[in-house]
Write a protein that holds these residues in place. Structure first.
Motif, PDB file in Angstrom:
ATOM      1  N   ASP A 273      29.038  74.761 107.393  1.00 19.15           N
ATOM      2  CA  ASP A 273      28.682  76.215 106.789  1.00 19.15           C
ATOM      3  C   ASP A 273      27.822  75.917 105.742  1.00 19.15           C
ATOM      4  OD1 ASP A 273      28.515  78.685 106.488  1.00 19.15           O
ATOM      5  OD2 ASP A 273      30.620  79.198 105.798  1.00 19.15           O
ATOM      6  N   ALA A 274      26.992  76.930 105.028  1.00 19.37           N
ATOM      7  CA  ALA A 274      25.947  76.942 104.020  1.00 19.37           C
ATOM      8  C   ALA A 274      25.920  77.958 103.062  1.00 19.37           C
ATOM      9  CB  ALA A 274      24.763  76.443 104.445  1.00 19.37           C
ATOM     10  N   ASP A 275      25.880  77.655 101.860  1.00 17.96           N
ATOM     11  CA  ASP A 275      25.638  79.050 100.872  1.00 17.96           C
ATOM     12  C   ASP A 275      24.485  79.895 101.260  1.00 17.96           C
ATOM     13  OD1 ASP A 275      23.674  77.396  99.657  1.00 17.96           O
ATOM     14  OD2 ASP A 275      24.687  77.408  97.747  1.00 17.96           O
ATOM     15  N   ASP A 276      24.173  81.029 100.821  1.00 18.39           N
ATOM     16  CA  ASP A 276      22.824  81.714 101.086  1.00 18.39           C
ATOM     17  C   ASP A 276      21.472  80.923 100.809  1.00 18.39           C
ATOM     18  OD1 ASP A 276      24.232  83.672 102.290  1.00 18.39           O
ATOM     19  OD2 ASP A 276      23.966  85.198 101.256  1.00 18.39           O
ATOM     20  N   ALA A 277      21.823  80.220  99.581  1.00 14.93           N
ATOM     21  CA  ALA A 277      20.476  79.686  98.934  1.00 14.93           C
ATOM     22  C   ALA A 277      20.128  78.311  99.767  1.00 14.93           C
ATOM     23  CB  ALA A 277      20.714  79.436  97.662  1.00 14.93           C
ATOM     24  N   LEU A 281      26.043  72.413 101.464  1.00 18.04           N
ATOM     25  CA  LEU A 281      26.526  72.315 102.717  1.00 18.04           C
ATOM     26  C   LEU A 281      27.940  71.972 102.717  1.00 18.04           C
ATOM     27  CD1 LEU A 281      23.725  70.546 104.725  1.00 18.04           C
ATOM     28  CD2 LEU A 281      23.938  73.209 104.235  1.00 18.04           C
ATOM     29  N   LEU A 282      28.903  72.680 103.709  1.00 14.45           N
ATOM     30  CA  LEU A 282      30.228  72.520 103.568  1.00 14.45           C
ATOM     31  C   LEU A 282      30.281  71.805 105.132  1.00 14.45           C
ATOM     32  CD1 LEU A 282      33.214  72.596 102.953  1.00 14.45           C
ATOM     33  CD2 LEU A 282      33.369  74.678 104.073  1.00 14.45           C
ATOM     34  N   LEU A 283      30.774  70.470 105.105  1.00 16.03           N
ATOM     35  CA  LEU A 283      30.919  69.761 106.064  1.00 16.03           C
ATOM     36  C   LEU A 283      32.283  69.409 106.601  1.00 16.03           C
ATOM     37  CD1 LEU A 283      28.204  67.034 105.806  1.00 16.03           C
ATOM     38  CD2 LEU A 283      27.836  69.494 106.785  1.00 16.03           C
ATOM     39  N   LEU A 293      36.902  66.717 104.344  1.00 13.16           N
ATOM     40  CA  LEU A 293      35.781  67.813 103.881  1.00 13.16           C
ATOM     41  C   LEU A 293      34.552  67.081 102.733  1.00 13.16           C
ATOM     42  CD1 LEU A 293      37.753  70.903 103.160  1.00 13.16           C
ATOM     43  CD2 LEU A 293      36.604  70.176 105.180  1.00 13.16           C
ATOM     44  N   ASP A 294      33.448  67.146 102.973  1.00 13.08           N
ATOM     45  CA  ASP A 294      32.338  66.984 102.188  1.00 13.08           C
ATOM     46  C   ASP A 294      31.716  67.981 101.906  1.00 13.08           C
ATOM     47  OD1 ASP A 294      32.858  64.173 102.288  1.00 13.08           O
ATOM     48  OD2 ASP A 294      31.471  64.135 104.026  1.00 13.08           O
ATOM     49  N   LEU A 295      31.188  68.144 100.555  1.00 11.36           N
ATOM     50  CA  LEU A 295      30.128  69.043 100.072  1.00 11.36           C
ATOM     51  C   LEU A 295      28.801  68.526  99.727  1.00 11.36           C
ATOM     52  CD1 LEU A 295      32.213  70.773  97.390  1.00 11.36           C
ATOM     53  CD2 LEU A 295      31.491  71.824  99.616  1.00 11.36           C
ATOM     54  N   VAL A 296      27.834  68.951 100.206  1.00 11.26           N
ATOM     55  CA  VAL A 296      26.307  68.186 100.499  1.00 11.26           C
ATOM     56  C   VAL A 296      25.469  69.195  99.544  1.00 11.26           C
ATOM     57  CG1 VAL A 296      24.464  67.327 101.859  1.00 11.26           C
ATOM     58  CG2 VAL A 296      26.704  67.093 102.522  1.00 11.26           C
ATOM     59  N   SER A 302      22.863  64.439  98.028  1.00 15.10           N
ATOM     60  CA  SER A 302      24.129  63.635  97.456  1.00 15.10           C
ATOM     61  C   SER A 302      25.284  64.464  98.231  1.00 15.10           C
ATOM     62  CB  SER A 302      24.346  63.675  95.912  1.00 15.10           C
ATOM     63  OG  SER A 302      24.462  65.147  95.572  1.00 15.10           O
ATOM     64  N   ARG A 303      26.437  63.560  98.348  1.00 20.17           N
ATOM     65  CA  ARG A 303      27.909  64.084  99.095  1.00 20.17           C
ATOM     66  C   ARG A 303      28.759  63.853  98.307  1.00 20.17           C
ATOM     67  NH1 ARG A 303      29.069  61.498 105.096  1.00 20.17           N
ATOM     68  NH2 ARG A 303      29.433  59.645 103.437  1.00 20.17           N
ATOM     69  N   THR A 304      29.728  64.880  98.208  1.00 17.93           N
ATOM     70  CA  THR A 304      30.958  64.615  97.569  1.00 17.93           C
ATOM     71  C   THR A 304      32.068  65.031  98.304  1.00 17.93           C
ATOM     72  OG1 THR A 304      29.711  65.447  95.431  1.00 17.93           O
ATOM     73  CG2 THR A 304      32.328  65.570  95.636  1.00 17.93           C
ATOM     74  N   THR A 305      32.911  64.159  98.661  1.00 17.09           N
ATOM     75  CA  THR A 305      34.023  64.303  99.344  1.00 17.09           C
ATOM     76  C   THR A 305      35.196  64.969  98.428  1.00 17.09           C
ATOM     77  OG1 THR A 305      33.994  61.905 100.480  1.00 17.09           O
ATOM     78  CG2 THR A 305      35.927  62.856 100.558  1.00 17.09           C
TER      79      THR A 305
END
Length: 635
Positions: A273-277, A281-283, A293-296, A302-305
């Motif tokens: 999923d992704a925000d509007d802008a 990204l949500l993985l 889950l990761d946030l990109v 950069s990726r945050t677990t």
């Protein structure tokens, strides 16, 4: 809630199954534009329905408001971009075909906009602005295409969107000019961007290839990019595992070169999923059945677990439109599905929904086991082992200090798909079986998802014989490990797992002591003849073509060897199942009865391929427990 503490044996197991089935869940969240309210599906009153509630960060979850639509079970709900409408997928009469409804969040203006007893309707995404929703109508006849439309619930206006054989609409650009769709047969899906203004299509992943693209989104490109849009694609096509690809797009859908943005060697990407802008990204990764889950950050890559997930398995994660929060459903072996909220900046969790009371008895946490098939292929499975207290403790073993029962009755459970996967989720069935003294082993035989592209295709067509051999090897693993008495192992499964159950009893009749087939295929020829046209069309790449591969399909069909089925068998089927039509059950039951073989039949009224009503699920679990406890000498 049923009191299970004073009961023993089979009575205790049935009562536990009832109590756990009554433990309702919440799932399928969708948020308003400001992320302050959430709509979701819950079966807290016995049948899945839509509920709406506020999202409270501090304090206990508020009361959820039920949104009444019809007596039929709800499948999914989504909120429009302007927060003015909800779109709801409803299982017509509880069966396979679905209707699409729209309703205001306060429950007013409810109306059915597509679908009937005769026409399936697929709920697609909302437009990225305003309130137009995608509805796709699959073909009702062979060789006819599916058609997708944009529907305005306020006016009823329906605009043509796309036409294709097996299309599913994945996303729209903000101005609704570009449409991202998936097409193709199972395991060979491809993704196309359609320009509605010029009526041109631009393939993002083109066939032929082994591997599929499951998810694709259009979002604004990072500021450093040279293209206005980027297509983010979750795909395994040409890759060992499902990974995230990024492909720059021009203003009218022309494409640049795709590149792997994020990939892992030990996991498959299953949610995106992704925000509007397009900044975040949500993985969601499937790591040996559990979720990570990761946030990109797309600007820096950069990726945050995400730490401290509140459960083993996540479903339906949704990123807010501003990227500041995530709402998702989470569950584990001892907890039904519930909704939680993640603050993406602080990386902290808050429970969103209330939770049911659970029986005051210990539930089993399964262990992930690995064995090797006869050709050396590693196979994993989740083992729910009977505690020593349930059997003769004097002969028990210990694992990590926990006493376990000696070899006794066991049940193999085979999931559907076959591209599905057994995971450590909440299963009243498995827990009730263990309470009855029956160990449960749920293997992910070849063809299952979650282990990469080669594994999921390892049972295609003629390779199905090796998948059936995996079932026998799983039983031998249990016996060799001292977990099960080889003379007291049952094989069970639902949908494709029901087929594999019947095939195991017919083709290897000396291995299993009993079987339970839940909505499984008994003959590929009649399955292809009677199933929904869009299901038959998609299945040929997996099972084989009904004409070109007729000899193979006949050889693989349990009905051709029904004379060899000797073990006691329970067959279960939903009255309204048109995915695997009910004739698949009727013909195998009739054939076995004609031959004087021990067979029982349970037909669940008002149910399709999925059993969504609480009473049906209670009946199924209780019937299975009593049947297997009697045949295997458990309890």
């Amino acid at each position: 809630m049923t009191d299970v503490t004073d009961l023993v044996g089979v009575a205790h197991a049935v009562a536990l199954g009832d109590a756990l089935t009554d433990a309702w869940g919440s799932w399928g969240p969708t948020m308003t534009r400001d992320a302050r309210r959430v709509a979701f599906v819950s079966d807290r009153h016995g049948t899945p329905e839509v509920f709406v509630q506020d999202v409270v960060v501090d304090g206990p979850p508020p009361e959820a408001r039920r949104i009444p639509l019809s007596d039929d079970p709800v499948v999914a709900v989504t909120w429009s971009a302007d927060s003015a409408w909800l779109a709801v997928a409803v299982a017509t009469d509880g069966g396979v075909k679905q209707q699409v409804w729209v309703v205001r969040p306060d429950g007013s203006d409810a109306q059915q906009i597509a679908g009937s007893r005769y026409q399936h309707a697929e709920l697609g995404p909302w437009s990225r602005s305003g309130h137009r929703v995608v509805v796709t109508l699959p073909s009702t006849e062979p060789e006819q295409p599916a058609r997708a439309y944009l529907v305005d619930p306020a006016t009823g206006q329906r605009d043509d969107l796309a036409v294709g054989e097996l299309i599913h609409i994945l996303d729209l650009s903000v101005e609704e000019r570009l449409v991202v769709l998936r097409d193709g047969q199972r395991g060979e899906e491809f993704v196309v961007v359609v320009d509605r203004l010029t009526d041109e299509d631009h393939p993002l992943l083109t066939p032929p290839h082994e591997g599929s693209a499951e998810i694709a989104l259009l979002r604004p490109a990072p500021a450093s990019g040279t293209s206005p849009l980027v297509a983010y694609i979750a795909t395994e096509a040409g890759l060992p595992r499902r990974q995230l690809l990024a492909m720059p797009l021009g203003p009218h859908g022309w494409r640049g070169e795709a590149s792997v943005l994020v990939g892992r060697d030990d996991a498959d990407l299953e949610y995106l999923d992704a925000d509007d802008a397009g900044r975040t990204l949500l993985l969601g990764w499937n790591v040996a059945g559990r979720t990570e889950l990761d946030l990109v950050d797309t600007a820096t890559a950069s990726r945050t677990t995400v730490p401290d997930l509140p459960g083993a398995v996540v479903t339906d994660p949704v990123l807010s439109r501003d990227g500041r929060s995530v709402v998702l459903a989470v569950e584990g072996p001892t907890r039904p599905r519930e909704l939680w909220r993640l603050d993406t900046a602080a990386l902290t969790w808050t429970r969103v929904t209330a939770v049911p009371e659970l029986p005051a008895v210990p539930l089993v946490e399964p262990t992930l086991e690995t064995f090797h098939a006869r050709d050396g292929l590693p196979i994993t499975g989740w083992l729910y082992r009977v505690p020593a207290a349930a059997r003769d403790a004097s002969r028990s073993a210990e694992v990590d200090g926990v006493p376990l029962a000696p070899a006794g009755p066991a049940m193999l459970h085979l999931h559907g798909g076959p591209e599905s996967q057994e995971r450590p989720t909440f299963s009243p069935q498995h827990q009730a079986m263990v309470a009855a003294g029956i160990t449960v082993f749920a293997p992910n035989i070849r063809g299952s998802s979650g282990s990469g592209r080669e594994f999921v295709h390892a049972d295609d067509r003629e390779r199905r014989w090796m998948a059936l051999a995996d079932v026998v090897d799983a039983a031998r693993f249990l016996a060799d490990a001292g977990v099960a008495d080889p003379a007291r192992i049952a094989v069970t499964g639902r949908s494709y797992g029901g087929y594999a159950t019947l095939a195991s009893l017919a083709f290897t009749p000396d291995v299993f002591a009993a079987g339970v087939d839940v909505c499984g295929m008994s003959d590929f020829a009649t399955f292809y003849r009677d199933t929904e046209p869009w299901i038959a069309s998609a299945a040929a790449t997996k099972y084989g073509h009904p004409v070109d591969d007729a000899d193979l399909l006949h050889a693989l069909s349990p009905m051709r060897a029904v004379d060899d089925v000797r073990a006691p068998l329970l067959v279960v089927h939903g009255e309204l199942d048109t995915n695997v039509p009910i004739g698949e059950a009727h013909q195998v039951v009739a054939a076995l009865r004609e031959r004087g073989r021990p067979v029982s039949y349970l037909e669940l009224a008002g149910e399709g391929h999925e059993y969504r009503r609480r009473e049906s699920r209670r009946t199924l679990v209780a019937t299975m427990v009593r049947f297997l406890a009697d045949v295997l000498g458990a309890g």
